[in-house]
Design an enzyme around this catalytic site. Structure first.
Site, PDB file in Angstrom:
ATOM      1  CB  CYS A  54      -0.781   0.089   1.518  1.00  0.00           C
ATOM      2  SG  CYS A  54      -1.678   1.500   1.090  1.00  0.00           S
TER       3      CYS A  54
ATOM      4  CG  ASP B 186      -0.996   3.939   5.216  1.00  0.00           C
ATOM      5  OD1 ASP B 186      -0.128   4.791   6.013  1.00  0.00           O
ATOM      6  OD2 ASP B 186      -1.405   4.009   5.669  1.00  0.00           O
TER       7      ASP B 186
ATOM      8  NE  ARG C  74      -0.676   4.372   8.984  1.00  0.00           N
ATOM      9  CZ  ARG C  74      -1.425   4.528   9.371  1.00  0.00           C
ATOM     10  NH1 ARG C  74      -2.038   4.884  10.078  1.00  0.00           N
ATOM     11  NH2 ARG C  74      -3.098   4.429   8.560  1.00  0.00           N
TER      12      ARG C  74
HETATM   13 CO    CO Z   1      -3.337   1.279   3.168  1.00  0.00          CO
END
Ligand code: CO
Length: 214
Positions: free
Chosen positions: A46, A48, A50
């Site tokens: 993903c 993302d 993080r």
């Molecule tokens: Co995600």
């Protein structure tokens, strides 16, 4: 001066410092790095911010070939992903392909709860299909976050199944007994990678994996 200038400049300062550290440990570090790559892993994860997977796994530059998109989707008409896949399998000859989702994934939440971002809604339409398919199992999970996290797991397995449908993978399996497939979810709240069990026997039954796949 722009109010975000400092955080931006910090990135470049960090780079200078990191280069110095690397060179003091090994003066040839970048000379060797520039000679080429031979990564054993293809990672599809993903977008993302993080989850930089090399940080979480202690991997070094040159070890992991990476493709990322929202909610780690595998579409069979995604030229971006297919190009990455073909290069990783045919040229780099990676030995492992990892699809990694994560808990608290905004893309999965958007698919489950709906969103006012139209493109995200389009992009994650397959995740909604998975939610409909597994409605009974998901509805039995009382806590909504746990339910969405379970959907993240189901999504990883589904995207690996998608990957097995590509001619690139079929060809690779015909010629070699690799790459090995791995399904991960990253539990952000604990920093831990969870390995998912894949329905290998079922995929073999349907010809998605060869009989000799280990
Ligand atoms: Co995600």
């Amino acid at each position: 001066m722009h109010e975000h200038d400092n955080e931006y400049k910090q990135l470049l300062l960090n780079n200078t410092k990191w280069v110095e550290e690397k060179l003091s440990a090994d003066p040839d570090y970048f000379k060797l790095l520039s000679k080429g790559q031979n990564p054993p892993f293809l990672y599809i994860g993903c977008s993302d911010s993080r989850l930089p997977i090399d940080v979480f796994t202690g991997a070094n530059p040159g070890q992991i070939f990476i493709h990322r998109n929202v909610a780690n989707q595998v579409f069979l008409n995604d030229m971006n992903l297919l190009t990455v896949l073909e290069f990783a399998i045919k040229t780099l000859k990676v030995k492992h392909v990892i699809i990694c989702g994560h808990y608290d994934c905004g893309g999965i939440q958007a698919a489950y709860n709906g969103t006012d971002l139209n493109l995200v809604e389009n992009w994650t339409m397959n995740v909604r299909d998975i939610a409909m398919e597994y409605k009974k199992e998901l509805d039995a999970i009382e806590n909504i976050n746990d339910r969405i996290n379970r959907l993240s797991e189901l999504n990883v397995i589904r995207q690996l199944r998608q990957l097995c449908k590509t001619s690139i993978m079929h060809e690779a399996f015909k010629q070699n007994n690799y790459p090995q497939l791995h399904g991960w979810v990253l539990d952000i709240a604990h920093g831990k990678i969870i390995e998912l069990e894949l329905p290998v026997a079922e995929w073999k039954d349907y010809g998605l994996l060869p009989e000799n796949y280990l």
